[in-house]
Design a protein around this motif. Structure first.
Motif, PDB file in Angstrom:
ATOM      1  N   LEU A 166       7.353   2.911  11.873  1.00  0.00           N
ATOM      2  CA  LEU A 166       6.304   3.912  11.859  1.00  0.00           C
ATOM      3  C   LEU A 166       5.446   3.676  10.628  1.00  0.00           C
ATOM      4  CD1 LEU A 166       5.334   6.471  13.380  1.00  0.00           C
ATOM      5  CD2 LEU A 166       6.647   7.796  11.716  1.00  0.00           C
ATOM      6  N   TYR A 167       4.131   3.484  10.833  1.00  0.00           N
ATOM      7  CA  TYR A 167       3.197   3.212   9.742  1.00  0.00           C
ATOM      8  C   TYR A 167       2.356   4.452   9.488  1.00  0.00           C
ATOM      9  CZ  TYR A 167       4.318  -1.637  10.839  1.00  0.00           C
ATOM     10  OH  TYR A 167       4.973  -2.810  11.066  1.00  0.00           O
ATOM     11  N   LEU A 168       2.210   4.809   8.210  1.00  0.00           N
ATOM     12  CA  LEU A 168       1.351   5.907   7.781  1.00  0.00           C
ATOM     13  C   LEU A 168       0.322   5.324   6.820  1.00  0.00           C
ATOM     14  CD1 LEU A 168       4.170   8.471   6.879  1.00  0.00           C
ATOM     15  CD2 LEU A 168       2.984   8.247   9.058  1.00  0.00           C
ATOM     16  N   VAL A 169      -0.967   5.632   7.042  1.00  0.00           N
ATOM     17  CA  VAL A 169      -2.034   5.129   6.172  1.00  0.00           C
ATOM     18  C   VAL A 169      -2.729   6.327   5.550  1.00  0.00           C
ATOM     19  CG1 VAL A 169      -4.167   3.799   6.031  1.00  0.00           C
ATOM     20  CG2 VAL A 169      -2.353   3.087   7.600  1.00  0.00           C
ATOM     21  N   LYS A 170      -2.811   6.334   4.233  1.00  0.00           N
ATOM     22  CA  LYS A 170      -3.367   7.457   3.492  1.00  0.00           C
ATOM     23  C   LYS A 170      -4.549   6.991   2.639  1.00  0.00           C
ATOM     24  CE  LYS A 170      -1.842  11.002   0.223  1.00  0.00           C
ATOM     25  NZ  LYS A 170      -2.591  12.068   0.821  1.00  0.00           N
ATOM     26  N   GLU A 171      -5.339   7.966   2.170  1.00  0.00           N
ATOM     27  CA  GLU A 171      -6.447   7.669   1.268  1.00  0.00           C
ATOM     28  C   GLU A 171      -5.967   6.787   0.128  1.00  0.00           C
ATOM     29  OE1 GLU A 171      -5.991  10.673   2.577  1.00  0.00           O
ATOM     30  OE2 GLU A 171      -7.786  10.635   3.798  1.00  0.00           O
ATOM     31  N   GLY A 172      -6.875   5.959  -0.355  1.00  0.00           N
ATOM     32  CA  GLY A 172      -6.529   5.039  -1.412  1.00  0.00           C
ATOM     33  C   GLY A 172      -5.900   3.764  -0.883  1.00  0.00           C
ATOM     34  N   GLY A 173      -5.798   3.657   0.454  1.00  0.00           N
ATOM     35  CA  GLY A 173      -5.207   2.469   1.047  1.00  0.00           C
ATOM     36  C   GLY A 173      -3.705   2.399   0.851  1.00  0.00           C
ATOM     37  N   ILE A 174      -3.057   3.550   0.801  1.00  0.00           N
ATOM     38  CA  ILE A 174      -1.599   3.584   0.642  1.00  0.00           C
ATOM     39  C   ILE A 174      -0.966   3.524   2.031  1.00  0.00           C
ATOM     40  CG2 ILE A 174       0.375   4.934  -0.141  1.00  0.00           C
ATOM     41  CD1 ILE A 174      -1.571   6.156  -2.245  1.00  0.00           C
ATOM     42  N   VAL A 175      -0.060   2.569   2.215  1.00  0.00           N
ATOM     43  CA  VAL A 175       0.647   2.407   3.485  1.00  0.00           C
ATOM     44  C   VAL A 175       2.129   2.605   3.244  1.00  0.00           C
ATOM     45  CG1 VAL A 175       1.236   0.822   5.367  1.00  0.00           C
ATOM     46  CG2 VAL A 175      -1.067   0.815   4.407  1.00  0.00           C
ATOM     47  N   VAL A 176       2.730   3.426   4.110  1.00  0.00           N
ATOM     48  CA  VAL A 176       4.172   3.639   4.080  1.00  0.00           C
ATOM     49  C   VAL A 176       4.715   3.199   5.430  1.00  0.00           C
ATOM     50  CG1 VAL A 176       6.028   5.342   3.880  1.00  0.00           C
ATOM     51  CG2 VAL A 176       3.948   5.608   2.531  1.00  0.00           C
ATOM     52  N   SER A 177       5.781   2.419   5.421  1.00  0.00           N
ATOM     53  CA  SER A 177       6.464   2.056   6.659  1.00  0.00           C
ATOM     54  C   SER A 177       7.824   2.746   6.649  1.00  0.00           C
ATOM     55  CB  SER A 177       6.602   0.539   6.805  1.00  0.00           C
ATOM     56  OG  SER A 177       7.277  -0.020   5.702  1.00  0.00           O
ATOM     57  N   LEU A 178       8.156   3.358   7.795  1.00  0.00           N
ATOM     58  CA  LEU A 178       9.419   4.083   7.943  1.00  0.00           C
ATOM     59  C   LEU A 178      10.222   3.493   9.086  1.00  0.00           C
ATOM     60  CD1 LEU A 178       8.046   7.769   7.899  1.00  0.00           C
ATOM     61  CD2 LEU A 178       8.967   6.490   5.961  1.00  0.00           C
ATOM     62  N   ASP A 179      11.535   3.502   8.929  1.00  0.00           N
ATOM     63  CA  ASP A 179      12.429   3.144  10.027  1.00  0.00           C
ATOM     64  C   ASP A 179      12.373   4.292  11.024  1.00  0.00           C
ATOM     65  OD1 ASP A 179      14.829   3.138  11.660  1.00  0.00           O
ATOM     66  OD2 ASP A 179      15.626   1.638  10.293  1.00  0.00           O
ATOM     67  N   CYS A 180      11.959   4.018  12.252  1.00  0.00           N
ATOM     68  CA  CYS A 180      11.767   5.100  13.221  1.00  0.00           C
ATOM     69  C   CYS A 180      13.077   5.765  13.626  1.00  0.00           C
ATOM     70  CB  CYS A 180      10.982   4.630  14.438  1.00  0.00           C
ATOM     71  SG  CYS A 180      11.911   3.560  15.543  1.00  0.00           S
ATOM     72  N   ARG A 181      14.212   5.113  13.420  1.00  0.00           N
ATOM     73  CA  ARG A 181      15.508   5.683  13.810  1.00  0.00           C
ATOM     74  C   ARG A 181      16.069   6.629  12.756  1.00  0.00           C
ATOM     75  NH1 ARG A 181      15.763   0.220  14.731  1.00  0.00           N
ATOM     76  NH2 ARG A 181      15.466  -0.352  16.888  1.00  0.00           N
TER      77      ARG A 181
END
Length: 143
Positions: free
Chosen positions: A44-59
């Motif tokens: 799961l990818y989340l993109v936030k202001e400032g170009g911050i990307v977080v990847s999460l294990d979907c499980r």
């Protein structure tokens, strides 16, 4: 009742308020303000202001990686999209960042269009379509 905040994983099926009885995990930090999350290949990818990307294990909801899109730190309104093992994120400034998909994503390229972009790209038949403030672009691999 106060509204729940964050990104949730809920076990289905069920009835009623599943956030209390079927909640698998919740992530409440570094949430995007406008772009929708992207689920691609169990990440799961989340993109936030400032170009911050977080990847999460979907499980499990575990953070796999958090980092900044080098070369594209501006605001983000378009949601990320994915195809062919790549994730595409487009900033308001019109910078298209191409990531190698995966929990430990990597920036492959940053391509500037030099025009504002608020629209989420569309992918179809091996092409990516990007609408900016004054044009519609279509990119495809040369054959």
């Amino acid at each position: 009742m106060e509204a729940e905040k964050g990104v949730f994983a809920i076990r289905l099926p069920g009835r009623g308020d599943l956030t209390r009885t079927h909640l698998l995990w919740r992530y409440e930090k570094t949430l995007p303000n406008v772009p929708s999350p992207l689920l691609y290949r169990n990440v799961l990818y989340l993109v936030k202001e400032g170009g911050i990307v977080v990847s999460l294990d979907c499980r499990t909801g575990a953070v796999l990686k958090q980092g900044r899109l080098t070369g594209a730190p501006g605001p983000y309104f378009a949601s990320p999209v994915a195809a062919d093992g790549k994730v595409f994120a487009v900033s308001q400034e019109g910078k298209i960042t191409v990531l190698k998909a995966g929990g430990e994503w990597q920036v492959l390229a940053v391509n500037p269009l030099a025009e504002e972009c608020y629209a989420t790209p569309a992918i179809a038949h091996g092409r990516i379509y990007i609408r900016t403030s004054s044009a519609l672009y279509c990119f495809a691999e040369r054959r």
